[in-house]
Scaffold this motif. Structure first.
Motif, mmCIF file in Angstrom:
data_model
loop_
_atom_site.group_PDB
_atom_site.id
_atom_site.type_symbol
_atom_site.label_atom_id
_atom_site.label_comp_id
_atom_site.label_asym_id
_atom_site.label_seq_id
_atom_site.Cartn_x
_atom_site.Cartn_y
_atom_site.Cartn_z
ATOM 1 N N THR A 289 -4.554 6.495 -2.547
ATOM 2 C CA THR A 289 -3.903 5.267 -2.092
ATOM 3 C C THR A 289 -3.687 4.370 -3.301
ATOM 4 O O THR A 289 -4.624 4.134 -4.075
ATOM 5 C CB THR A 289 -4.751 4.550 -1.026
ATOM 6 O OG1 THR A 289 -4.681 5.301 0.184
ATOM 7 C CG2 THR A 289 -4.239 3.139 -0.750
ATOM 8 N N TYR B 184 0.865 -1.191 0.000
ATOM 9 C CA TYR B 184 0.000 0.000 0.000
ATOM 10 C C TYR B 184 0.892 1.228 0.000
ATOM 11 O O TYR B 184 1.838 1.305 0.794
ATOM 12 C CB TYR B 184 -0.861 0.066 1.265
ATOM 13 C CG TYR B 184 -1.927 -1.009 1.373
ATOM 14 C CD1 TYR B 184 -3.205 -0.813 0.836
ATOM 15 C CD2 TYR B 184 -1.672 -2.203 2.033
ATOM 16 C CE1 TYR B 184 -4.184 -1.794 0.960
ATOM 17 C CE2 TYR B 184 -2.643 -3.187 2.153
ATOM 18 C CZ TYR B 184 -3.903 -2.971 1.611
ATOM 19 O OH TYR B 184 -4.878 -3.938 1.730
ATOM 20 N N TYR C 90 -8.032 4.760 4.522
ATOM 21 C CA TYR C 90 -7.484 4.254 3.247
ATOM 22 C C TYR C 90 -8.245 3.010 2.806
ATOM 23 O O TYR C 90 -8.678 2.206 3.628
ATOM 24 C CB TYR C 90 -5.972 3.987 3.343
ATOM 25 C CG TYR C 90 -5.560 2.820 4.218
ATOM 26 C CD1 TYR C 90 -5.481 2.940 5.600
ATOM 27 C CD2 TYR C 90 -5.248 1.575 3.645
ATOM 28 C CE1 TYR C 90 -5.093 1.871 6.398
ATOM 29 C CE2 TYR C 90 -4.856 0.513 4.435
ATOM 30 C CZ TYR C 90 -4.782 0.664 5.814
ATOM 31 O OH TYR C 90 -4.403 -0.399 6.589
ATOM 32 N N LEU D 211 0.220 5.165 0.553
ATOM 33 C CA LEU D 211 -0.773 6.183 0.893
ATOM 34 C C LEU D 211 -0.137 7.548 0.710
ATOM 35 O O LEU D 211 0.957 7.799 1.247
ATOM 36 C CB LEU D 211 -1.217 6.039 2.358
ATOM 37 C CG LEU D 211 -2.222 4.938 2.707
ATOM 38 C CD1 LEU D 211 -1.721 3.559 2.350
ATOM 39 C CD2 LEU D 211 -2.563 4.993 4.199
#
Ligand code: ARG
Ligand code: ZN
Length: 469
Positions: A68, A51, A164, A53
């Motif tokens: 994201t 991930y 997120y 962000l």
């Protein structure tokens, strides 16, 4: 990143018949990952590896905006797939192309890529969004805690939805980059190592990185005014702690007296559980009103309530034990919560012994004796407490007594070996109670099904304690 993939029937059939990955066998990914307590949490059809962000936050208005980007691999042919999310989405791209999206249920974001994705192929999903998380309710609540000078994202099991989009289940762990742009003078705290902190035009961009697989609910964010301290564990792991500057002076002093022991506690617990698994450590104490703590990976969230009356290193020992029991080795399903809370609670007994405030045997005996057989305490099964009782005292206290009973049953030598073997064998992955039982049997050479039935899976007080070997 998943060890065991709860494969869809179609994907399993595809594997069995060796059907080549093609759009022909593609379908929608399941809206849930198959958790027995939370059927809609997580999603089917893909496995996330990272991930990224990229967020901006305004403490004055609680406005969160950003993108994201999720890197994943399709575990089946996909015509569409879900993410779990609650803020307002303005744009989604999949592998660089604009994708259609819609919302359904409490937290499903359904993404339909322009072109179906073949099994085994890589997916890069970028979701652009905005919202005022404190105002967004799901199942009647928000996990986003606004503070007078900022906000905190920390809760269990639900926390990610308000900041997120994710495959929100601990069975799909991934690494993280978290970039948060805040007014300069504010701090943004997240997991792992602080890679950079860049100030330009009155804004500071904080970049945190978690290099080891991390469950979605263990990813945390705090924005506000914090004092940051830095130290190291005995083995050189950097410890970064953060204390809200708005705590009252007595609470702040108690918080520091407790949380600054992080390195020392990690050194002590490493003696029991083996090497500390991560490349950073620490905790933060924001000025929230919530009364709980959360074992956010490498950066524990502590309510200031723990430090209102005095220094409390027990809570730190509990949350730091979770770095092995929950964070390094994570749940595959929420019904196995005893693997987290039982062992974190037992670690408080070990820490008490180190601090000369009690022994594990006596502390367990006190809990056993304090609850008579007709106390509803004994009706909750630590090994399958039900979603409503996931954080019940029985999971923590009865769960810890069960661990002392296990120690009495298999003997100290096997017990110590077991506490190191579990993290060593499941490092950065997942584990279940049945897997733990098998390891305990293998290491001790004893049949333990009767033991585990009595202590974890029966809604009644076990007949004797200490357990009869
Ligand atoms: N795992 C946390 C602990 O350290 C429990 C969090 C419970 N969540 C809550 N909102 N009270 O025990
Ligand atoms: Zn806990």
């Amino acid at each position: 990143m998943r060890k065991r993939v709860i494969a869809s029937a179609a994907a399993a059939l595809g594997l069995l018949l060796a059907i080549p990955a093609a759009a022909a066998d593609a379908g929608p990914g399941a809206p849930g990952i198959g958790d027995p307590y939370y059927p809609t949490y997580g999603n089917g059809g893909y496995d996330v590896s990272h991930y990224d962000l990229d967020l901006a936050y305004e403490p004055a208005t609680d406005e969160l905006t950003g993108t994201t980007t999720i890197t994943a691999t399709a575990t089946q042919g996909l015509t569409s797939f879900d993410l779990d999310f609650a803020l307002t989405v303005s744009r989604v791209t999949v592998n660089g192309r604009t994708a259609a999206f819609t919302t359904s249920g409490e937290q499903e974001l359904v993404v339909t890529p322009a072109k179906a994705i073949a099994r085994g192929h890589r997916i890069t999903v970028a979701v652009t969004y905005s919202g005022i998380p404190s105002t967004v309710q799901r199942y009647g609540f928000t996990s986003w805690q606004r503070t007078p000078d900022g906000a905190v994202a920390a809760n269990e099991p639900e926390s990610a939805w308000w900041w997120y989009p994710s495959n929100d289940h601990p069975s799909d762990k991934a690494t993280y980059d978290v970039h948060v742009d805040v007014p300069s003078g504010d701090q943004a705290i997240s997991n792992g190592l602080l890679l950079s902190q860049k100030t330009k035009n009155g804004r500071t961009d904080w970049h945190w990185r978690q290099n080891k697989p991390q469950a979605t609910y263990l990813t945390t964010l705090a924005v506000g005014h914090f004092d940051i301290t830095r130290s190291r564990t005995r083995t050189g792991v950097p410890v970064i702690n953060a204390y809200s500057t708005a705590l009252n002076p007595a609470t702040a002093a108690n918080a520091r007296a407790s949380v600054e022991r992080t390195g020392e506690i990690i050194d002590f617990l490493s003696g029991w559980f083996g090497p500390y698994p991560f490349d950073a450590a620490g905790g933060y104490v924001p000025n929230v009103t919530a009364g709980f703590a959360l074992e956010a990976q490498t950066r524990v969230f502590y309510s200031p309530k723990f430090f209102a009356k005095g220094a409390d290193s027990d809570v730190a020992a509990h949350e730091l034990a979770h770095q092995w029991w929950g964070d390094d080795v994570s749940l595959d399903r929420w019904s196995d919560i005893w693997l987290n809370e039982g062992f974190a609670s037992y670690a408080e007994f070990l820490w008490a012994e180190h601090e000369h405030t009690g022994t594990p045997q006596q502390l367990a005996q006190d809990i056993y004796d304090a609850h008579p057989a007709d106390d509803p305490f004994w009706t909750v099964k630590p090994g399958d407490p039900g979603a409503q009782n996931q954080f019940d005292d029985a999971v923590y206290d009865r769960g810890a007594v069960a661990i002392q009973a296990l120690r009495d049953t298999i003997g100290d030598h096997a017990f110590r070996a077991l506490l190191k073997a579990w993290p060593a064998q499941h490092r950065y992955g997942n584990g279940t109670i049945p897997e733990f039982e098998r390891l305990a049997e293998r290491i001790s050479g004893k049949k333990l099904d009767g033991f585990f039935t009595t202590w974890l899976f029966t809604g009644a007080k076990p007949a004797s304690f200490p357990a009869q070997p």
